[in-house]
Design an enzyme around this catalytic site. Structure first.
Site, PDB file in Angstrom:
ATOM      1  N   GLU A 458       3.512  -0.035  -1.877  1.00  0.00           N
ATOM      2  CA  GLU A 458       2.507   1.153  -2.063  1.00  0.00           C
ATOM      3  C   GLU A 458       1.882   1.162  -3.201  1.00  0.00           C
ATOM      4  O   GLU A 458       1.604   1.928  -3.997  1.00  0.00           O
ATOM      5  CB  GLU A 458       3.669   2.414  -2.054  1.00  0.00           C
ATOM      6  CG  GLU A 458       4.372   2.783  -1.000  1.00  0.00           C
ATOM      7  CD  GLU A 458       3.428   3.318   0.260  1.00  0.00           C
ATOM      8  OE1 GLU A 458       2.274   3.452  -0.039  1.00  0.00           O
ATOM      9  OE2 GLU A 458       3.952   2.773   1.407  1.00  0.00           O
TER      10      GLU A 458
HETATM   11  C1  FAD Z   1       9.874  -4.822   1.279  1.00  0.00           C
HETATM   12  C2  FAD Z   1       8.546  -4.563   1.635  1.00  0.00           C
HETATM   13  C3  FAD Z   1       7.778  -3.430   2.394  1.00  0.00           C
HETATM   14  C4  FAD Z   1       6.544  -3.246   2.746  1.00  0.00           C
HETATM   15  N1  FAD Z   1       6.161  -2.320   3.507  1.00  0.00           N
HETATM   16  C5  FAD Z   1       4.895  -2.283   4.071  1.00  0.00           C
HETATM   17  C6  FAD Z   1       4.429  -1.648   4.986  1.00  0.00           C
HETATM   18  O1  FAD Z   1       5.295  -0.940   5.752  1.00  0.00           O
HETATM   19  N2  FAD Z   1       2.983  -1.631   5.173  1.00  0.00           N
HETATM   20  C7  FAD Z   1       2.074  -2.125   4.628  1.00  0.00           C
HETATM   21  O2  FAD Z   1       1.177  -2.526   4.905  1.00  0.00           O
HETATM   22  N3  FAD Z   1       2.580  -2.945   3.455  1.00  0.00           N
HETATM   23  C8  FAD Z   1       3.888  -3.126   3.150  1.00  0.00           C
HETATM   24  N4  FAD Z   1       4.304  -3.948   2.082  1.00  0.00           N
HETATM   25  C9  FAD Z   1       3.286  -4.626   1.551  1.00  0.00           C
HETATM   26  C10 FAD Z   1       3.110  -4.190   0.063  1.00  0.00           C
HETATM   27  O3  FAD Z   1       2.317  -2.842   0.097  1.00  0.00           O
HETATM   28  C11 FAD Z   1       2.442  -5.529  -0.677  1.00  0.00           C
HETATM   29  O4  FAD Z   1       3.317  -6.446  -0.845  1.00  0.00           O
HETATM   30  C12 FAD Z   1       1.571  -5.223  -1.983  1.00  0.00           C
HETATM   31  O5  FAD Z   1       0.454  -4.287  -1.501  1.00  0.00           O
HETATM   32  C13 FAD Z   1       1.156  -6.204  -2.710  1.00  0.00           C
HETATM   33  O6  FAD Z   1       0.627  -7.360  -1.972  1.00  0.00           O
HETATM   34  P1  FAD Z   1       1.011  -8.780  -2.026  1.00  0.00           P
HETATM   35  O7  FAD Z   1       2.541  -8.808  -1.450  1.00  0.00           O
HETATM   36  O8  FAD Z   1       0.301  -9.342  -1.080  1.00  0.00           O
HETATM   37  O9  FAD Z   1       0.873  -9.099  -3.521  1.00  0.00           O
HETATM   38  P2  FAD Z   1      -0.425  -9.477  -4.306  1.00  0.00           P
HETATM   39  O10 FAD Z   1      -1.514  -8.393  -3.785  1.00  0.00           O
HETATM   40  O11 FAD Z   1      -0.924 -10.858  -3.932  1.00  0.00           O
HETATM   41  O12 FAD Z   1      -0.438  -9.372  -5.858  1.00  0.00           O
HETATM   42  C14 FAD Z   1       0.919 -10.219  -6.594  1.00  0.00           C
HETATM   43  C15 FAD Z   1       0.721  -9.802  -8.019  1.00  0.00           C
HETATM   44  O13 FAD Z   1      -0.711 -10.169  -8.400  1.00  0.00           O
HETATM   45  C16 FAD Z   1      -0.991  -8.565  -8.937  1.00  0.00           C
HETATM   46  N5  FAD Z   1      -2.442  -8.680  -8.550  1.00  0.00           N
HETATM   47  C17 FAD Z   1      -3.138  -8.637  -7.311  1.00  0.00           C
HETATM   48  N6  FAD Z   1      -4.548  -8.166  -7.427  1.00  0.00           N
HETATM   49  C18 FAD Z   1      -4.757  -7.987  -8.827  1.00  0.00           C
HETATM   50  C19 FAD Z   1      -5.677  -7.466  -9.472  1.00  0.00           C
HETATM   51  N7  FAD Z   1      -6.876  -7.294  -8.887  1.00  0.00           N
HETATM   52  N8  FAD Z   1      -5.650  -7.285 -10.870  1.00  0.00           N
HETATM   53  C20 FAD Z   1      -4.455  -7.581 -11.369  1.00  0.00           C
HETATM   54  N9  FAD Z   1      -3.357  -7.936 -11.048  1.00  0.00           N
HETATM   55  C21 FAD Z   1      -3.530  -8.003  -9.547  1.00  0.00           C
HETATM   56  C22 FAD Z   1      -0.131  -7.782  -8.169  1.00  0.00           C
HETATM   57  O14 FAD Z   1      -0.105  -6.606  -9.154  1.00  0.00           O
HETATM   58  C23 FAD Z   1       1.051  -8.500  -8.291  1.00  0.00           C
HETATM   59  O15 FAD Z   1       1.754  -8.310  -9.361  1.00  0.00           O
HETATM   60  C24 FAD Z   1       5.569  -4.213   1.864  1.00  0.00           C
HETATM   61  C25 FAD Z   1       6.237  -5.018   1.019  1.00  0.00           C
HETATM   62  C26 FAD Z   1       7.235  -5.144   0.864  1.00  0.00           C
HETATM   63  C27 FAD Z   1       7.798  -6.155  -0.209  1.00  0.00           C
END
Ligand code: FAD
Length: 603
Positions: A458
């Site tokens: 989220e």
């Molecule tokens: C158990 C679980 C349930 C989930 N459920 C859902 C769901 O039901 N529906 C859905 O759509 N998604 C879901 N998600 C996905 C979740 O919303 C994403 O994991 C989240 O948005 C982060 O994306 P990512 O994992 O690709 O990490 P990334 O976006 O790759 O981020 C990795 C790190 O980099 C940082 N970062 C990224 N971009 C920037 C920036 N521009 N500036 C500074 N820092 C940055 C982030 O803060 C984080 O610390 C779920 C995730 C998990 C783990």
């Protein structure tokens, strides 16, 4: 130790929830009806959820190649939840709801989150259905939303993709019109979707007759190109099984396939999935491509989705909070029963004396008070925000608009403060248990694992921080921030003589946050201003929780042990926590570039 007295205190002594009965929408309600809902939820959570929290952690979801298998306890708990009517509690009587204030609904759901956050209680389903009630056509509401409210169908939100997590502008799922008559489908303009959605919670299971996916995808332009950025994103209803205009299953399986289950650190009772849309595993009407019905206007998908995301963020904050509370109660119980060590006297320790219980040690009390101040403070904030939602929906126009703006500013806090600090509370709960806390014989390690998710989904902590400093405190010329400051000033002004020192401390903190907000943006590029957005979020969150505690403390006079405890938690927060904001705001105000400047090869 029971949660109920704390909920009752916050609803009735602090937030004056019965006052909502004066609103036409809630006129049939009373303290009796609110209590009846709380009683029912407390009972279902105690009987159907709490005893199975460890079961669902150990018996992870399994895929047998055709179906996802979940423990029977999950089926029973979800059935009991749906039968309680809670999925539609806030809805109109006309569609089978109870017209319950959201504040009471949120409080009632807290029992499930504490008993087993992992089993879940329909947050995604109600969020999905609420979005459709706001943005769907009449038929979309009837066919999809109403069947989610009655528990026949469940809902998901499908935003993330393997290459598009925080950066949703990179969504690559494509939606193309399905046939020449695509505009004429009674369920909404019909498209074929193709793409992969990652991390989708509750994306596959057999708990309900159907699963309604709300999917973000891009409609290509005339040249077949996807519009870059979030402006090209649209929103689609993609049912797992196709339905007719009466909401009956047509017998056709939609082209949505489970590519795999993700194996999580915690929160294992809920499936987490990689879904393939439209790859041809389940060809439908002779073709590959998942059938989806457009919701709202093309290009407005993310705007619509935010309707679901904001509710989900309050829900996530509440989940993190209740895990914090669960760990607090478990470690309090342990501390009252574990004998270890002897008291220190001026003559040293007397090894012949019996051991004391660890709750007699000041350091254990420190860790208990820290947990209490984070978790009960976060619970109070979550219910305060829920009360703002009720103001937004049923208050007089000006009050409603103020509530809307306050919610804009407080949503990143209600999501992020519990995610970070109630996780810290869980860590302290493990610490109080010593070595036993590090084993799976006690529940606290699971609480920590379950809670670790909340800073990630989220909107990660970093994304929440940029939303707060980069957008929320600036919108409408900073009006939301000014409104929040005015509420804090009102609490400061009414502080009793006993709380004058804390009131001055809060006024000073508020001034520091305001000054740092200005300093961060003074002639700065966004990249510079936002480089320390997370320390800003932390300072902002601590100031908000200090305000909440000062306000709660004004309602917690007298010698009753519960009120003595509330005042102690409030004092703890002012003395041990609020002073931390100085360090956090220092790097914000000076736009410290230590982190931003370090070259990659220096790591
Ligand atoms: C158990 C679980 C349930 C989930 N459920 C859902 C769901 O039901 N529906 C859905 O759509 N998604 C879901 N998600 C996905 C979740 O919303 C994403 O994991 C989240 O948005 C982060 O994306 P990512 O994992 O690709 O990490 P990334 O976006 O790759 O981020 C990795 C790190 O980099 C940082 N970062 C990224 N971009 C920037 C920036 N521009 N500036 C500074 N820092 C940055 C982030 O803060 C984080 O610390 C779920 C995730 C998990 C783990």
């Amino acid at each position: 130790m029971s949660l109920r007295p704390t909920i009752d205190f916050l609803l009735y002594n602090w937030l004056n929830v019965p006052e909502l009965q004066t609103r036409e929408r809630f006129a049939d309600h009373s303290r009796e009806t609110f209590d009846a809902v709380l009683d029912t939820c407390e009972r279902i959570a105690r009987v159907k959820y709490a005893p199975f929290n460890r079961t669902v952690d150990i018996e992870e979801p399994k895929f047998d190649g055709e179906k996802v298998i979940l423990p029977q306890a999950t089926h029973d708990a979800c059935k009991a939840y749906a039968e309680s009517g809670m999925l539609s509690a806030a809805q109109d009587y006309a569609i089978g709801g109870m017209q319950l204030p959201y504040t009471v609904e949120a409080a009632a759901n807290a029992f499930f989150a504490m008993a087993s956050v992992s089993i879940g209680s329909g947050m995604l389903t109600t969020g999905n259905a609420n979005l459709l009630m706001a943005h769907g056509t009449e038929l979309q509401k009837e066919v999809f939303a109403l069947n989610e409210f009655n528990g026949r169908f469940s809902g998901t939100m499908c935003l993330s993709e393997p290459q598009a997590g925080s950066s949703l502008s990179d969504v690559a799922t494509r939606a193309v019109p399905d046939g020449a008559d695509f505009q004429n489908d009674p369920l909404g303009p019909r498209y074929r979707l193709r793409g992969n959605k990652m991390w989708i919670s509750a994306g596959e299971h057999e708990l309900t007759e159907n699963i309604i996916h709300l999917v973000l995808a891009k409609i290509p332009d005339a040249n077949g190109q996807l519009v870059p950025g979030v402006k090209g994103i649209s929103l689609f209803i993609v049912p797992k099984k196709l339905v007719d205009t009466q909401g009956q299953l047509t017998g056709e399986r939609n082209d949505v396939a489970l590519a795999g289950l993700n194996h999580k650190c915690g929160w294992r009772g809920t499936t987490n999935t990689l879904l393939n849309f439209g790859e041809g595993k389940y060809p439908v009407r002779g073709e590959s491509g998942a059938i989806g019905y457009l919701v709202g206007q093309p290009g407005e998908g993310l705007k619509c989705m935010f309707h679901m995301m904001n509710e989900a963020r309050i829900g996530v904050g509440m989940a993190a909070t209740m895990l914090g509370m669960a760990g607090y109660y478990a470690s309090l119980d342990y501390a009252k029963n574990r004998p270890q060590g002897r008291p220190m006297s001026p003559a040293g320790k007397n090894p012949a004396s019996p051991q004391v219980r660890i709750i007699d040690h000041a350091d254990i009390k420190r860790m208990l008070l820290a947990q209490k101040s984070y978790s009960e403070g976060a619970l109070a904030l979550a219910l305060y925000c829920a009360r703002l939602v009720d103001e937004q929906h049923t208050g007089a126009p000006e009050v409603a608009d103020d509530a809307r703006l306050l919610l804009e500013v407080l949503t990143p806090i209600v999501k992020s403060f519990p995610s970070e600090w109630c996780l810290e509370a869980n860590s302290l709960a493990i610490q109080i248990h010593g070595g036993y806390g590090y084993t799976r014989d006690f529940p606290v390690e699971q609480y920590w694992r379950d809670n670790r998710l909340n800073m990630i989904h989220e909107g990660t902590h970093g994304i929440q921080a940029m939303d707060l400093l980069g957008r929320k405190v600036l919108i409408e010329n900073g009006k939301g921030l000014k409104l929040l400051a005015a509420r804090m000033q009102a609490t400061i002004a009414k502080a009793s003589p006993e709380w004058q020192a804390e009131a001055r401390q809060l006024a000073d903190a508020l001034q520091q946050v305001g000054a740092a907000t200005q300093a961060a943006w003074q002639g700065a590029e966004p990249a510079q201003a936002l480089a320390n957005a997370v320390p800003y979020l932390q300072a902002f969150g601590h100031t908000v929780i200090a305000w909440i505690w000062l306000d709660v403390a004004q309602s917690a006079a007298g010698d009753a042990p519960a009120n003595v405890g509330r005042r102690a938690a409030a004092r703890y927060f002012f003395r041990y926590e609020l002073p931390k904001i100085g360090a956090w705001l220092q790097v914000v105000s000076t736009r410290d570039s230590t982190c931003a400047d370090v070259p990659e090869d220096a790591f």
